[in-house]
Write a protein that holds these residues in place. Structure first.
Motif, PDB file in Angstrom:
ATOM      1  N   PRO A 214       0.799  -1.247   0.000  1.00 42.10           N
ATOM      2  CA  PRO A 214       0.000   0.000   0.000  1.00 42.10           C
ATOM      3  C   PRO A 214       0.822   1.282   0.000  1.00 42.10           C
ATOM      4  N   SER A 215       2.146   1.198   0.176  1.00 45.39           N
ATOM      5  CA  SER A 215       2.939   2.432   0.334  1.00 45.39           C
ATOM      6  C   SER A 215       3.911   2.701  -0.802  1.00 45.39           C
ATOM      7  N   GLY A 216       4.100   1.732  -1.696  1.00 45.46           N
ATOM      8  CA  GLY A 216       5.042   1.929  -2.802  1.00 45.46           C
ATOM      9  C   GLY A 216       6.489   1.937  -2.360  1.00 45.46           C
ATOM     10  N   LYS A 217       6.777   1.285  -1.223  1.00 42.42           N
ATOM     11  CA  LYS A 217       8.169   1.216  -0.762  1.00 42.42           C
ATOM     12  C   LYS A 217       8.961   0.285  -1.680  1.00 42.42           C
ATOM     13  N   LYS A 218      10.291   0.437  -1.689  1.00 42.10           N
ATOM     14  CA  LYS A 218      11.095  -0.384  -2.586  1.00 42.10           C
ATOM     15  C   LYS A 218      12.480  -0.652  -2.016  1.00 42.10           C
ATOM     16  N   GLY A 219      13.196  -1.544  -2.690  1.00 43.93           N
ATOM     17  CA  GLY A 219      14.590  -1.821  -2.368  1.00 43.93           C
ATOM     18  C   GLY A 219      14.839  -2.176  -0.919  1.00 43.93           C
ATOM     19  N   GLU A 220      15.807  -1.534  -0.331  1.00 43.24           N
ATOM     20  CA  GLU A 220      16.241  -1.842   1.024  1.00 43.24           C
ATOM     21  C   GLU A 220      15.180  -1.528   2.078  1.00 43.24           C
ATOM     22  N   ALA A 221      14.159  -0.787   1.699  1.00 47.59           N
ATOM     23  CA  ALA A 221      13.087  -0.462   2.645  1.00 47.59           C
ATOM     24  C   ALA A 221      12.207  -1.676   2.942  1.00 47.59           C
ATOM     25  N   LEU A 222      12.338  -2.718   2.130  1.00 48.38           N
ATOM     26  CA  LEU A 222      11.519  -3.912   2.306  1.00 48.38           C
ATOM     27  C   LEU A 222      12.250  -4.928   3.183  1.00 48.38           C
ATOM     28  N   HIS A 223      11.583  -5.377   4.233  1.00 50.62           N
ATOM     29  CA  HIS A 223      12.183  -6.296   5.194  1.00 50.62           C
ATOM     30  C   HIS A 223      12.431  -7.665   4.566  1.00 50.62           C
ATOM     31  N   THR A 224      13.462  -8.345   5.042  1.00 50.16           N
ATOM     32  CA  THR A 224      13.811  -9.673   4.527  1.00 50.16           C
ATOM     33  C   THR A 224      12.640 -10.640   4.629  1.00 50.16           C
TER      34      THR A 224
END
Length: 332
Positions: A214-224
């Motif tokens: 829902p937030s459009g987060k990407k890359g390193e912002a995404l938890h493992t």
């Protein structure tokens, strides 16, 4: 034979008398449970002789138990995480005794009960991917829980949308998109779950290239944790039959994730999934897109979705990597 006819011994004898060798059957029994072919039950029994009760019956029971919990959430009951844990963790431990069954779970999913099959299957697949990615056992179990809970927030979505038999409109999809937030709200105060699990649930529809929600987060912002659950989630969704979309084979879905969705998912997790599909598929019969039946005999590491197969009718060896017009439509 008319639709909705229940096959009994007498009708089977009639079919034999008229030399009818196969018929189309509903995927759901009259009691609402998925139809399981005798061959699958027999095979399941053989595979599980040494471990007692078969995995598939336990899986189907867990789906029904989750369905009951979900209906309670829809009615406004508070979530009891311990009940979900009691449901999914013993099943995951049983699944790890015969992991090949995980890549056939989509066969049992029905359009009507997809949401409940999805929860259990994504939990099991997420745990499998975590274990194969060498996570510590405690984290493996937490990721299993995360996969099982990603869609609990769907209980806050209108049943009319959940039960719709055609594609969602833009407005309807916009109503569904906040479900990760609803899921997080439902379990926010749980002491059983690590904070990482909550990230996984919130971010399972986010994508590495920022194209998710829902937030459009990407890359390193995404938890493992979320990267693992995201792969399990999309894999089961695409291999399962939905009200508005037919199921696709694990090989075709894996190819689509690698090619069409390249850059959206963690490639190391995708490779772990591919390894599982291929390792447990060698020797299996498959139906090709041209309708012919073949046996998978060899998988090349650089082209795991396009193995070598041996045609059942002619014995011909076919390399799907060199016959791009063909693909594996179904693992039998």
């Amino acid at each position: 034979m008319a639709g909705k006819t229940i096959l009994n011994h007498h009708l089977l004898e009639v079919l034999k008398a008229f030399l009818v060798t196969d018929v189309s059957v509903e995927k759901t029994l009259i009691n609402g449970m998925p139809f399981v072919p005798k061959e699958v039950i027999d095979q399941e029994g053989e595979e599980n002789e040494s471990i007692g009760t078969g995995f598939i019956p336990s899986y189907l029971k867990a789906v029904q138990s989750y369905k009951n919990l979900f209906k309670n959430w829809q009615a406004g009951s508070p979530m009891d995480i311990s009940k979900v844990r009691e449901l999914i963790i013993p099943l995951f431990n049983k699944a790890m005794e015969n992991p090949s069954a995980l890549f056939l779970l989509h066969h049992y999913s029905t359009a009507a009960d997809y949401l409940y099959h999805h929860a259990i299957s994504v939990g099991l697949l997420s745990g499998y991917l975590a274990r194969k990615s060498n996570f510590e056992q405690g984290d493996v179990l937490q990721i299993t829980m995360a996969g099982c809970l990603v869609d609990c927030g769907m209980a806050k979505i209108s049943p009319k949308i959940l039960e719709k038999k055609t594609s969602l409109t833009t407005d309807e999809f916009n109503e569904v998109k906040p479900h990760p937030l609803y899921s997080l709200q439902m379990l926010q105060n749980s002491s059983i779950l690590k904070e990482a699990v909550k990230y996984a649930i919130l971010q399972h529809h986010e994508r590495l290239d920022g194209s998710g929600y829902p937030s459009g987060k990407k890359g390193e912002a995404l938890h493992t944790f979320s990267r693992i659950v995201a792969v399990a989630d999309v894999f089961h969704a695409m291999t399962s039959e939905r009200n508005y979309r037919k199921k696709q084979s694990p090989f075709k879905v894996a190819e689509m994730i690698l090619q069409d969705d390249f850059g959206k998912f963690d490639i190391s997790v995708v490779k772990t999934l591919l390894s599982g599909i291929t390792n447990y598929s060698i020797g299996n019969n498959v139906k090709l897109s041209n309708g012919y039946i073949a046996e998978i005999i060899f998988v090349e590491s650089h082209a795991p979705t396009r193995p070598m197969v041996k045609m059942k009718d002619s014995g011909e060896i076919l390399h799907l990597g060199k016959n791009r017009e063909l693909f594996i439509e179904e693992i039998l």
